[in-house]
Design a protein around this motif. Structure first.
Motif, PDB file in Angstrom:
ATOM      1  N   GLY A   1       0.019  10.142  -6.629  1.00  0.00           N
ATOM      2  CA  GLY A   1       1.131   9.674  -7.443  1.00  0.00           C
ATOM      3  C   GLY A   1       1.612   8.290  -7.035  1.00  0.00           C
ATOM      4  O   GLY A   1       2.487   7.713  -7.692  1.00  0.00           O
ATOM      5  N   SER A   2       1.052   7.743  -5.971  1.00  0.00           N
ATOM      6  CA  SER A   2       1.475   6.419  -5.493  1.00  0.00           C
ATOM      7  C   SER A   2       1.167   5.340  -6.518  1.00  0.00           C
ATOM      8  O   SER A   2       2.005   4.484  -6.807  1.00  0.00           O
ATOM      9  CB  SER A   2       0.787   6.095  -4.168  1.00  0.00           C
ATOM     10  OG  SER A   2       1.155   7.012  -3.176  1.00  0.00           O
ATOM     11  N   GLY A   3      -0.046   5.367  -7.076  1.00  0.00           N
ATOM     12  CA  GLY A   3      -0.427   4.377  -8.075  1.00  0.00           C
ATOM     13  C   GLY A   3       0.459   4.445  -9.305  1.00  0.00           C
ATOM     14  O   GLY A   3       0.877   3.424  -9.846  1.00  0.00           O
ATOM     15  N   ARG A   4       0.760   5.654  -9.743  1.00  0.00           N
ATOM     16  CA  ARG A   4       1.646   5.848 -10.903  1.00  0.00           C
ATOM     17  C   ARG A   4       3.018   5.247 -10.626  1.00  0.00           C
ATOM     18  O   ARG A   4       3.572   4.528 -11.459  1.00  0.00           O
ATOM     19  CB  ARG A   4       1.769   7.329 -11.241  1.00  0.00           C
ATOM     20  CG  ARG A   4       2.770   7.603 -12.355  1.00  0.00           C
ATOM     21  CD  ARG A   4       2.928   9.078 -12.642  1.00  0.00           C
ATOM     22  NE  ARG A   4       1.815   9.599 -13.383  1.00  0.00           N
ATOM     23  CZ  ARG A   4       1.665   9.487 -14.717  1.00  0.00           C
ATOM     24  NH1 ARG A   4       2.586   8.859 -15.428  1.00  0.00           N
ATOM     25  NH2 ARG A   4       0.625  10.000 -15.325  1.00  0.00           N
ATOM     26  N   SER A   5       3.582   5.533  -9.467  1.00  0.00           N
ATOM     27  CA  SER A   5       4.909   4.995  -9.123  1.00  0.00           C
ATOM     28  C   SER A   5       4.907   3.473  -9.121  1.00  0.00           C
ATOM     29  O   SER A   5       5.837   2.838  -9.628  1.00  0.00           O
ATOM     30  CB  SER A   5       5.350   5.508  -7.750  1.00  0.00           C
ATOM     31  OG  SER A   5       5.505   6.901  -7.772  1.00  0.00           O
ATOM     32  N   LEU A   6       3.859   2.897  -8.564  1.00  0.00           N
ATOM     33  CA  LEU A   6       3.764   1.436  -8.524  1.00  0.00           C
ATOM     34  C   LEU A   6       3.623   0.848  -9.924  1.00  0.00           C
ATOM     35  O   LEU A   6       4.325  -0.109 -10.276  1.00  0.00           O
ATOM     36  CB  LEU A   6       2.569   1.021  -7.655  1.00  0.00           C
ATOM     37  CG  LEU A   6       2.795   1.157  -6.156  1.00  0.00           C
ATOM     38  CD1 LEU A   6       1.474   1.212  -5.410  1.00  0.00           C
ATOM     39  CD2 LEU A   6       3.668   0.019  -5.645  1.00  0.00           C
ATOM     40  N   TYR A   7       2.729   1.418 -10.726  1.00  0.00           N
ATOM     41  CA  TYR A   7       2.534   0.897 -12.080  1.00  0.00           C
ATOM     42  C   TYR A   7       3.802   1.047 -12.921  1.00  0.00           C
ATOM     43  O   TYR A   7       4.168   0.143 -13.674  1.00  0.00           O
ATOM     44  CB  TYR A   7       1.363   1.596 -12.760  1.00  0.00           C
ATOM     45  CG  TYR A   7       0.056   0.831 -12.732  1.00  0.00           C
ATOM     46  CD1 TYR A   7      -0.026  -0.512 -12.375  1.00  0.00           C
ATOM     47  CD2 TYR A   7      -1.121   1.465 -13.109  1.00  0.00           C
ATOM     48  CE1 TYR A   7      -1.228  -1.191 -12.369  1.00  0.00           C
ATOM     49  CE2 TYR A   7      -2.334   0.784 -13.116  1.00  0.00           C
ATOM     50  CZ  TYR A   7      -2.378  -0.547 -12.742  1.00  0.00           C
ATOM     51  OH  TYR A   7      -3.575  -1.221 -12.756  1.00  0.00           O
ATOM     52  N   GLU A   8       4.486   2.177 -12.831  1.00  0.00           N
ATOM     53  CA  GLU A   8       5.714   2.354 -13.621  1.00  0.00           C
ATOM     54  C   GLU A   8       6.719   1.255 -13.304  1.00  0.00           C
ATOM     55  O   GLU A   8       7.316   0.668 -14.213  1.00  0.00           O
ATOM     56  CB  GLU A   8       6.315   3.738 -13.368  1.00  0.00           C
ATOM     57  CG  GLU A   8       5.533   4.854 -14.039  1.00  0.00           C
ATOM     58  CD  GLU A   8       6.001   6.250 -13.657  1.00  0.00           C
ATOM     59  OE1 GLU A   8       6.812   6.387 -12.693  1.00  0.00           O
ATOM     60  OE2 GLU A   8       5.551   7.211 -14.309  1.00  0.00           O
TER      61      GLU A   8
END
Length: 180
Positions: free
Chosen positions: A102-109
């Motif tokens: 979920g790290s990538g998702r948090s960064l992209y959001e």
């Protein structure tokens, strides 16, 4: 009873002081994989220049776990010609052990929020194939495939394909407001 470890994960805007951490995260991708087509990892000073350039017109965010930077995402120009100025290219990198967390998702959001606020309307991303973790993240974030460059990059004694995807960031208006 075992003590509960509480993780304090936050996303924030990057500063040039984050360059050593970002360089350390990125270096294994350069040295050990074809995910990046760079041949030498950038130094902390070079990474600081990249952060400064990205934050001027686009954005760069970092993911902190406690007091440690464990990932980053940034936007930059898609192409140099003026007609492309409403679009940007995005990338995300996390520590190797943090993929699919979920790290990538948090960064992209967080990055997309900043890019949209600056007036960018389209994000594009390229990924070396195969890379199911990246492909899955981009699908989950609403990116759609637009094409594959076949045998476009030579690294580690082999040719590599690069898939391109895109995702709308905002609603296109005619005429569009200038980004920045």
């Amino acid at each position: 009873m075992l003590p509960l470890k509480v993780s304090r994960v936050t996303v924030r805007d990057a500063s040039e002081s984050d360059a050593p951490s970002c360089a350390a995260i990125y270096a294994p991708y350069v040295r050990e994989t074809a995910i990046s087509f760079e041949s030498e990892p950038p130094t902390a000073a070079q990474m600081a220049e990249r952060i400064a350039a990205a934050t001027r017109m686009h954005g760069w965010v970092v993911l902190e776990d406690g007091d440690r930077v464990v990932g980053y995402a940034y936007g930059g120009p898609h192409q140099q010609r003026a007609a492309y100025r409403f679009s940007c290219e995005v990338s995300v990198y996390v520590e190797q052990g943090r993929r699919r967390t979920g790290s990538g998702r948090s960064l992209y959001e967080a990055l997309f929020e900043r890019l949209t606020a600056r007036g960018y309307l389209m994000a594009v991303a390229g990924m070396t194939l195969p890379n199911e973790a990246s492909a899955g993240l981009h699908r989950a974030m609403g990116f759609e495939p637009v094409g594959v460059y076949r045998r476009i990059g030579w690294k580690f004694g082999a040719w590599h394909d690069v898939a391109w995807v895109q995702r709308a960031l905002g609603v296109a208006q005619t005429p569009p407001a200038e980004p920045g």
